[in-house]
Scaffold this active site. Structure first.
Site, mmCIF file in Angstrom:
data_model
loop_
_atom_site.group_PDB
_atom_site.id
_atom_site.type_symbol
_atom_site.label_atom_id
_atom_site.label_comp_id
_atom_site.label_asym_id
_atom_site.label_seq_id
_atom_site.Cartn_x
_atom_site.Cartn_y
_atom_site.Cartn_z
ATOM 1 N N GLY A 275 1.185 -2.794 -6.282
ATOM 2 C CA GLY A 275 1.095 -1.410 -5.327
ATOM 3 C C GLY A 275 -0.320 -0.883 -5.703
ATOM 4 O O GLY A 275 -1.110 -1.382 -5.105
ATOM 5 N N GLY A 276 -0.511 -0.041 -6.796
ATOM 6 C CA GLY A 276 -1.637 0.979 -6.819
ATOM 7 C C GLY A 276 -2.920 -0.014 -7.009
ATOM 8 O O GLY A 276 -3.896 0.374 -6.379
ATOM 9 N N GLU B 168 11.903 2.299 -4.219
ATOM 10 C CA GLU B 168 11.728 3.520 -3.739
ATOM 11 C C GLU B 168 12.539 3.877 -2.342
ATOM 12 O O GLU B 168 12.889 4.923 -2.031
ATOM 13 C CB GLU B 168 9.965 3.908 -3.414
ATOM 14 C CG GLU B 168 9.368 3.781 -4.744
ATOM 15 C CD GLU B 168 7.905 3.160 -4.540
ATOM 16 O OE1 GLU B 168 7.416 3.213 -3.250
ATOM 17 O OE2 GLU B 168 7.283 2.974 -5.689
ATOM 18 N N TRP C 60 0.943 -1.168 0.081
ATOM 19 C CA TRP C 60 0.094 0.003 -0.041
ATOM 20 C C TRP C 60 0.680 1.269 0.150
ATOM 21 O O TRP C 60 0.225 2.338 -0.130
ATOM 22 C CB TRP C 60 -0.985 -0.063 1.274
ATOM 23 C CG TRP C 60 -2.107 -1.024 1.140
ATOM 24 C CD1 TRP C 60 -2.159 -1.936 -0.006
ATOM 25 C CD2 TRP C 60 -3.069 -1.327 1.978
ATOM 26 N NE1 TRP C 60 -3.293 -2.787 0.201
ATOM 27 C CE2 TRP C 60 -3.827 -2.478 1.614
ATOM 28 C CE3 TRP C 60 -3.313 -0.835 3.284
ATOM 29 C CZ2 TRP C 60 -4.824 -3.037 2.416
ATOM 30 C CZ3 TRP C 60 -4.179 -1.554 4.112
ATOM 31 C CH2 TRP C 60 -5.208 -2.366 3.460
ATOM 32 N N LYS C 61 2.075 1.158 0.271
ATOM 33 C CA LYS C 61 3.165 2.275 0.028
ATOM 34 C C LYS C 61 2.580 3.216 1.346
ATOM 35 O O LYS C 61 2.009 2.974 2.270
ATOM 36 C CB LYS C 61 3.228 2.918 -1.278
ATOM 37 C CG LYS C 61 3.640 1.774 -2.419
ATOM 38 C CD LYS C 61 4.044 2.212 -3.437
ATOM 39 C CE LYS C 61 4.326 1.064 -4.531
ATOM 40 N NZ LYS C 61 5.089 1.407 -5.703
#
Ligand code: PGA
Length: 252
Positions: free
Chosen positions: A231-232, A96, A10-11
């Site tokens: 992710g997204g 990241e 989910w970052k």
């Protein structure tokens, strides 16, 4: 046989309330696909709340980062000991982290060892940049990342590897299934050179980078690809469930 594995990264998204609501939207359906290892990786602050919701399920929980020291004067950091009571997995070496927080292979190696010592399973991320890819350096870059990150790491530790080409992350420009499969085959050969073929053959390697409900099948049907780090698309309950559902269908 390698068990399929789908992880949600989910970052830096979702407040605690939003994380709880997202889990509420997907929990019942997600819980039905026990042939796939499913792992949710919310931000640190939501680990406890999400963990409580997952208690009576086989859905795993992971953190997105961790420092390698057990405790001490490291303001703002979270240790393996803190995490191991909350979750079973930890994403390490994400591009990241490498890009924005200057994480090196040596640091990631320390984190991987510390996670394993604490009983956490690392989801160890590697991947090349667009520039490296276009210069034909993908193999060299991945080999350095694998060997650096796993130096001194035991073959039997159950680590999961995620191949995420940086140019595919969050760009909507995923790799093709065939290309990702052959690169993951290369990563498996590299693992074989350090751990031996049997251990390399039983290690799960995921693809990550713009995975969606619309393209997961292309990846998951490849023989070398054991799952995805999403992710997204993992922030949308129905889409994440669809990714897991298709994985269960293709890999069963
Ligand atoms: P993405 O991110 O699915 O949004 O491309 C994947 C990741 O960075 O783990």
């Amino acid at each position: 046989m390698r068990r399929p594995f789908i992880a949600a990264n989910w970052k830096m998204n979702t407040t605690v309330d939003e994380a709880v609501s997202l889990v509420n939207q997907m929990l019942q359906e997600l819980n039905g696909f026990n042939s796939v290892d499913r792992v949710l990786c919310p931000p640190f602050i939501s680990l406890q709340a999400v963990g409580n919701m997952l208690k009576r399920t086989e859905i795993g929980l992971g953190a997105q980062n961790m420092y390698f020291k057990e405790k001490g004067a490291f303001t703002g950091e979270v240790s393996p000991l803190m995490l191991k009571d909350l979750c079973g997995y930890v994403i390490l070496g994400h591009s990241e982290r490498r890009q924005y927080f200057a994480e090196t292979d040596a640091l990631i190696n320390q984190k991987i060892k510390a996670a394993l010592t604490a009983g956490l399973i690392p989801i160890f991320c590697i991947g090349e940049s667009l520039e490296q890819n276009e210069a034909g350096k993908t193999g060299d870059v991945l080999s350095v990342q694998v060997k650096g990150g796993l130096a001194g790491v035991d073959a039997d530790d159950g680590i999961v590897i995620a191949y995420e080409p940086i140019w595919a992350i969050g760009t909507g420009r995923a790799a093709t299934g065939i290309k990702a499969d052959s690169t993951i085959g290369f990563i498996r050969d590299t693992l074989g050179s350090i751990w031996g073929k049997d251990r390399a053959d039983s290690t799960r390697i995921l693809y990550g980078g713009s995975v969606t409900g619309a393209n997961i099948e292309e990846f998951i049907k490849q023989p070398q690809i054991d799952g995805a780090l999403v992710g997204g698309a993992s922030l949308k309950a129905a889409e994440f469930v669809s990714i897991v559902r298709q994985t269960a269908l293709v890999k069963s």
